[in-house]
Motif scaffolding. Sequence first.
Motif, PDB file in Angstrom:
ATOM      1  N   ARG A 175      32.182 -21.590 -53.385  1.00  0.00           N
ATOM      2  CA  ARG A 175      33.223 -21.478 -54.419  1.00  0.00           C
ATOM      3  C   ARG A 175      33.953 -22.808 -54.597  1.00  0.00           C
ATOM      4  O   ARG A 175      34.239 -23.234 -55.732  1.00  0.00           O
ATOM      5  CB  ARG A 175      34.219 -20.377 -54.025  1.00  0.00           C
ATOM      6  CG  ARG A 175      35.337 -20.159 -55.039  1.00  0.00           C
ATOM      7  CD  ARG A 175      36.175 -18.952 -54.633  1.00  0.00           C
ATOM      8  NE  ARG A 175      37.219 -18.701 -55.615  1.00  0.00           N
ATOM      9  CZ  ARG A 175      38.512 -18.974 -55.436  1.00  0.00           C
ATOM     10  NH1 ARG A 175      38.930 -19.516 -54.298  1.00  0.00           N
ATOM     11  NH2 ARG A 175      39.391 -18.706 -56.374  1.00  0.00           N
ATOM     12  N   LYS A 207      34.313 -25.029 -58.046  1.00  0.00           N
ATOM     13  CA  LYS A 207      35.586 -25.489 -58.602  1.00  0.00           C
ATOM     14  C   LYS A 207      35.587 -27.008 -58.776  1.00  0.00           C
ATOM     15  O   LYS A 207      36.086 -27.532 -59.779  1.00  0.00           O
ATOM     16  CB  LYS A 207      36.732 -25.042 -57.697  1.00  0.00           C
ATOM     17  CG  LYS A 207      36.979 -23.533 -57.724  1.00  0.00           C
ATOM     18  CD  LYS A 207      37.883 -23.075 -56.606  1.00  0.00           C
ATOM     19  CE  LYS A 207      39.295 -23.576 -56.777  1.00  0.00           C
ATOM     20  NZ  LYS A 207      40.188 -23.032 -55.716  1.00  0.00           N
ATOM     21  N   SER A 235      34.153 -24.455 -67.818  1.00  0.00           N
ATOM     22  CA  SER A 235      34.616 -23.063 -67.833  1.00  0.00           C
ATOM     23  C   SER A 235      33.640 -22.151 -67.097  1.00  0.00           C
ATOM     24  O   SER A 235      34.049 -21.217 -66.391  1.00  0.00           O
ATOM     25  CB  SER A 235      34.785 -22.589 -69.281  1.00  0.00           C
ATOM     26  OG  SER A 235      35.803 -23.327 -69.940  1.00  0.00           O
ATOM     27  N   GLN A 236      32.333 -22.431 -67.254  1.00  0.00           N
ATOM     28  CA  GLN A 236      31.326 -21.619 -66.570  1.00  0.00           C
ATOM     29  C   GLN A 236      31.438 -21.782 -65.060  1.00  0.00           C
ATOM     30  O   GLN A 236      31.349 -20.802 -64.305  1.00  0.00           O
ATOM     31  CB  GLN A 236      29.929 -22.010 -67.035  1.00  0.00           C
ATOM     32  CG  GLN A 236      28.807 -21.157 -66.431  1.00  0.00           C
ATOM     33  CD  GLN A 236      28.943 -19.692 -66.776  1.00  0.00           C
ATOM     34  OE1 GLN A 236      29.046 -19.338 -67.945  1.00  0.00           O
ATOM     35  NE2 GLN A 236      28.965 -18.845 -65.756  1.00  0.00           N
ATOM     36  N   SER A 294      34.425 -19.884 -63.918  1.00  0.00           N
ATOM     37  CA  SER A 294      34.148 -18.448 -64.010  1.00  0.00           C
ATOM     38  C   SER A 294      33.318 -17.984 -62.813  1.00  0.00           C
ATOM     39  O   SER A 294      33.583 -16.926 -62.227  1.00  0.00           O
ATOM     40  CB  SER A 294      33.410 -18.150 -65.314  1.00  0.00           C
ATOM     41  OG  SER A 294      33.071 -16.781 -65.384  1.00  0.00           O
ATOM     42  N   ASP A 295      32.312 -18.793 -62.446  1.00  0.00           N
ATOM     43  CA  ASP A 295      31.489 -18.449 -61.279  1.00  0.00           C
ATOM     44  C   ASP A 295      32.319 -18.479 -59.999  1.00  0.00           C
ATOM     45  O   ASP A 295      32.137 -17.647 -59.104  1.00  0.00           O
ATOM     46  CB  ASP A 295      30.316 -19.417 -61.159  1.00  0.00           C
ATOM     47  CG  ASP A 295      29.275 -19.211 -62.252  1.00  0.00           C
ATOM     48  OD1 ASP A 295      29.298 -18.140 -62.890  1.00  0.00           O
ATOM     49  OD2 ASP A 295      28.447 -20.131 -62.467  1.00  0.00           O
ATOM     50  N   ASP A 312      35.585 -17.907 -59.771  1.00  0.00           N
ATOM     51  CA  ASP A 312      36.410 -16.695 -59.780  1.00  0.00           C
ATOM     52  C   ASP A 312      35.579 -15.467 -59.432  1.00  0.00           C
ATOM     53  O   ASP A 312      36.055 -14.539 -58.770  1.00  0.00           O
ATOM     54  CB  ASP A 312      37.057 -16.513 -61.152  1.00  0.00           C
ATOM     55  CG  ASP A 312      38.150 -17.538 -61.431  1.00  0.00           C
ATOM     56  OD1 ASP A 312      38.625 -18.154 -60.458  1.00  0.00           O
ATOM     57  OD2 ASP A 312      38.496 -17.733 -62.611  1.00  0.00           O
ATOM     58  N   GLY A 313      34.315 -15.479 -59.875  1.00  0.00           N
ATOM     59  CA  GLY A 313      33.430 -14.355 -59.566  1.00  0.00           C
ATOM     60  C   GLY A 313      33.203 -14.205 -58.072  1.00  0.00           C
ATOM     61  O   GLY A 313      33.104 -13.079 -57.557  1.00  0.00           O
ATOM     62  N   ASP A 326      36.284 -12.589 -56.720  1.00  0.00           N
ATOM     63  CA  ASP A 326      36.308 -11.189 -57.129  1.00  0.00           C
ATOM     64  C   ASP A 326      35.308 -10.349 -56.329  1.00  0.00           C
ATOM     65  O   ASP A 326      35.579  -9.186 -56.004  1.00  0.00           O
ATOM     66  CB  ASP A 326      36.005 -11.061 -58.622  1.00  0.00           C
ATOM     67  CG  ASP A 326      37.086 -11.688 -59.501  1.00  0.00           C
ATOM     68  OD1 ASP A 326      38.207 -11.902 -58.983  1.00  0.00           O
ATOM     69  OD2 ASP A 326      36.816 -11.972 -60.682  1.00  0.00           O
TER      70      ASP A 326
END
Length: 517
Positions: free
Chosen positions: A415, A419, A435-436, A439-440, A442-443, A446
């Motif tokens: 992660r 970032k 952004s991708q 998003s990954d 954050d995934g 999550d």
Amino acid sequence: MGTKDIVIKLHNTKTRKKEVFEPIDASNVRMYVCGPTVYDRAHLGNARPVVVFDVLYRLLREVYGADQVTYARNFTDVDDKINARAAESGRPIGDITAETTQWFLDDMGELGALQPNHMPRATEYIPQMVAMIEDLIAKGHAYAAEGHVLFAVDSWKDRYGNLSGRSVDDMIAGARVEVAPYKKNPMDFVLWKPSTEDLPGWDSPWGRGRPGWHIECSAMSYELLGETFDIHGGGNDLMFPHHENEIAQSCCAHPEGEFARFWLHNEMLQVEGKKMSKSLGNFFTVRDLLDQGYPGEVIRLVFLQTHYRKPMDWTDKKAKEAEATLRKWRALTAGIEPASSAAAAVLEALADDLNSAGAIAELHKLAAAGDAAGLLASARMLGLLTDEMGAWYLEGEQLDKSFFKSEVEALMAVRDLLKEKGKESFKAGDRETGSQFFSDADGARDELNDLGFEVKDLAEGYEWELGPRLRHKGAVSTSVEGVSASEVTRQDRWRKTLKKLKSYRLGLEKSMKERGL
């Protein structure tokens, strides 16, 4: 050093020395071990040869390949002890032998023993025993007398006793032999004996009867492994008369063969420095210890800390020390993928006449060096630190963050990389790619939260804890439509969570690799 380069040396009882083990056929390595008489629970002493030869089986599979090794261990399910148990309990013999056979398999499974390729029951091989006895009579090595058939020791006198190192005269003087008027020699032993109507029996040329104890292993090993095979094992209490009689029967029935080329015998077991006996109150079955809270993995480690040819002393102190050791090792290896193979030093120790004590010492060195992957692969070579053996650890107080630590940290490292790549992309003006990446990233966070973890981003780094679902200590009821509810234990939930976490991380890493990261 690859496993194919390992030279196995074993102490051969037959020659009284350590010899290089070279199988008859490296593509078909064969081993036979004497199994239990199934009339009661297996006691602690019965378990020692199971663990000893399980380690040898694992070593042979490692060196020659799992599909190239055949291991047979029998069940004696026709015996006077079984008959006596049936008479005193009023239960059918078949019920007793079926129940105690399953007890044995369950209890040895708790000790991490792999099941052999063949587990023949004596009652399944009666025709083969009758045929072997007929052959021995035809060749002048056995004779019928009063409904019995006996092996004529004088027909094999020059070699009888070679395994145990005794002469026939010495054995007659020192042994408790059954005195019977139909014996030509006091040392002659029973191949077949008559059965009354209340006892198990089979039709034979000598009338209705049942086999003697010794003939079964000769007949079954021949049918499953051939006239000559590589290794025969058992406790040293079987060396005489059982193994001596097996050799006589088999070599006389099949003089073109050698029977077993290597003979291995493990020493006996004591409890707190004394011979195990009911009169001393120190007699334990394996199930007794398991029910008292000793994990099977702990029992196995205590066994392995003593070389198989030395007497083993079971003590409560050793068990507690073994448990503490296993807790440390399991904490160190939680969530870790094992190395591709066991450490060379561990394999070398095992190849040196199954020096399990030396192998355990090497595991301690790996742990001290922090080599978790090497420790895990090497311990599993000895049947330790497997997933199947770990339920006791997960049920204890060590159910904490350390179980997931390495896997969570590995995912968070991925992660952090995402970032960092996101920041670089934004700085380069590529907002879509940036952004991708974010998003990954954050995934990944999550996914951890969805699996029951609580992850919180900080100004510098992050912190994580086990969420309520993972902290819950009891079993959880689950149900699927059309299927009744079942209890999923905490250890099962943790194993499944770790597996999902690892699978997610590997998938994310694969995706990143495909994107050139």
